[in-house]
Write an enzyme that holds these catalytic residues in place. Structure first.
Site, short mmCIF file in Angstrom:
data_model
loop_
_atom_site.label_atom_id
_atom_site.label_comp_id
_atom_site.label_asym_id
_atom_site.label_seq_id
_atom_site.Cartn_x
_atom_site.Cartn_y
_atom_site.Cartn_z
N GLU A 1 -31.45 -26.86 -15.14
CA GLU A 1 -32.51 -27.70 -15.72
C GLU A 1 -31.94 -28.75 -16.67
O GLU A 1 -32.28 -28.76 -17.85
CB GLU A 1 -33.40 -26.74 -16.52
N CYS B 1 -38.94 -47.38 -44.02
CA CYS B 1 -39.00 -47.12 -45.46
C CYS B 1 -38.54 -45.70 -45.78
O CYS B 1 -39.29 -44.88 -46.29
CB CYS B 1 -40.42 -47.36 -45.95
#
Ligand code: PLP
Length: 438
Positions: free
Chosen positions: A289, A365
């Site tokens: 996977e 920020c």
């Protein structure tokens, strides 16, 4: 560090898939996720070939959490891989892309009843049961349905994968899967066997991500095979499918040397052949996977350089150069989430010597440092910064922090660029907003 089809043109520009990065930035804007389509396809084929050459019955499932959109789901299907989805949104994307439901595997440690119903209604190939609570939900949801649902039981094999703690999943103290040592895994399988409407097909174990070697995979395999022996003793049943998860690491920095797909396949299949023979167990179908190792190195993010600041620092005494870009933690939160490291260079000066040590700062920020220290060609505002190996867990983890629009994504191949995700507009940012009195 040039990956996949990347090369440097005579003008000194980075080229990916036959398109130069400067023209891509001009045409599509920045930040821009650029995917080298040939490299993604080559990785899919490498997985299929490496496992098919070593084991008689294998399916490779791409882990959609790494990067998923309609075009990616299509590409994965074209390459003959199956697809792991882990939410209603990923499942919906796959279905809308026309992915065959029988080749979908539905994951998640806390699937809701609505998500499970959606998966059952869609006739997904496998549901990977992650908890006894999920079995409670499934028992109710499958009652009265005609088609029995094939399920795998995810186990926590109790191995330490030696990777960043936030991407470890196979240890015993984990939210994922049913614990092998505590008996929860055996209880889970027995409950599946007792549930009319569920068909037990096998066991799943994913130990962690970005692993440098296959040691933890092999340990997990041993634990799962021991479990298969106990299961045979207690129920007479054999495991038909063994899903070994994903986890193979990639090159983020020029000196990184992860296992090749071939070496990974060799380690896994030889351990499986040996482990089965030692325990006289029949051969299950093997599933793997991979996510990161399919799409990670195939993605490069392009940014435009803006403000450049020289800041005096005390330790060591001198000056630090901050190079600010037009994106950051909203398009790639990995450095903030788990100290992920990246390489970078200037795509429009790729043939020039890299001699300036800088820190790459995002525009958010927060501290928002994308790369703590990298040696670049001499940076100037307007340059195009390329950050390689950003195909996995970047767009899929992107946010609108500071109300930044999520970037566009393009697939490039043979000199052509295909837009696969549009850049969000400012209006897209308001799409879900509601004024209370409107
Ligand atoms: C269940 C499962 N399978 C596969 C993967 C893919 O892992 P990777 O991208 O490291 O190959 C993950 C990611 O953590 C996962 O949780």
């Amino acid at each position: 560090m040039l990956l996949g089809t990347q090369r440097i043109t005579v003008r000194g520009y980075l080229e990916i898939g036959g398109r130069d990065a400067v023209s891509l930035a001009e045409e599509f804007g920045t930040p821009l996720y650029v995917f080298d389509e040939a490299a993604i396809r080559a990785n899919c084929r490498a997985y299929t070939a490496a496992f098919a050459a070593r084991y008689p019955s294998v399916a490779v499932e791409y882990a959609g959490k790494a990067f998923l959109c309609l075009a990616m789901a299509r590409l994965i299907h074209e390459e003959g891989l199956h697809l792991d989805v882990a939410s209603a949104g990923e499942l919906y994307t796959a279905l809308r892309a026309g992915f065959p439901p029988a080749e979908l595997v539905f994951h998640g440690n806390n699937k809701s009843a609505a998500e499970l119903r959606m998966a059952l209604d869609a006739d997904v190939g496998r549901i990977v049961v992650d908890s006894l609570y999920e079995l409670d939900l499934l028992e109710r949801l499958v009652a009265g349905r005609r088609r029995p649902q094939e399920v795998l039981v995810r186990v926590a094999p109790g191995v330490d994968p030696h990777t960043h703690r936030r991407i470890q999943t196979g240890q015993a103290d984990t939210k994922f899967g049913l614990n092998l040592a505590s008996g929860a895994a055996m209880e889970g399988v027995k409950r599946v066997l007792r549930t009319h409407g569920l068909l037990f097909t096998g066991v799943h174990a994913h130990v962690g991500s970005n692993l440098r070697d296959a040691e933890a995979h092999v340990q997990a395999l041993e634990a799962v095979l021991d479990f298969a022996v106990r299961l045979r003793e207690e129920t007479g049943l054999a495991i038909e499918e063994l899903n070994a998860g994903g986890g193979l690491g990639i090159r983020y920095l020029p000196h990184d040397r992860p296992l090749s797909i071939d070496a990974f396949a060799e380690a896994l299949t030889s351990a499986l052949h040996d482990g089965l023979a030692r325990r006289r167990l029949p051969r299950p179908r093997l599933l793997v996977e991979p996510g990161r190792s399919i799409v990670g190195e195939a993605g490069t993010t392009l940014y435009t350089v803006g403000a450049i600041k020289d800041v005096p620092i005390a330790e060591p005494p001198g000056v630090r150069t901050y190079v600010a870009i037009d994106g950051g933690m909203s398009d790639n939160p990995r450095p903030q989430l788990y100290d992920a490291v990246y390489h970078a260079f200037l795509a429009n000066k790729a043939d020039q010597p890299a001699e300036t040590i800088v820190r790459i700062a995002g525009k958010h920020c927060e501290t928002d440092i994308l790369i703590d220290s990298v040696t670049l060609q001499r940076p100037e505002p307007g340059d195009i910064l390329a950050v390689p190996s950003t195909g996995a867990y970047t767009y899929s983890m992107a946010s609108n922090y500071n109300r930044l629009s999520r970037p566009a994504a393009v697939f490039v191949r043979d000199g052509r660029a295909r837009l696969v995700i549009r850049r969000e507009t400012l209006d897209d940012l308001l799409r879900q907003d509601v004024l209370p009195d409107a």
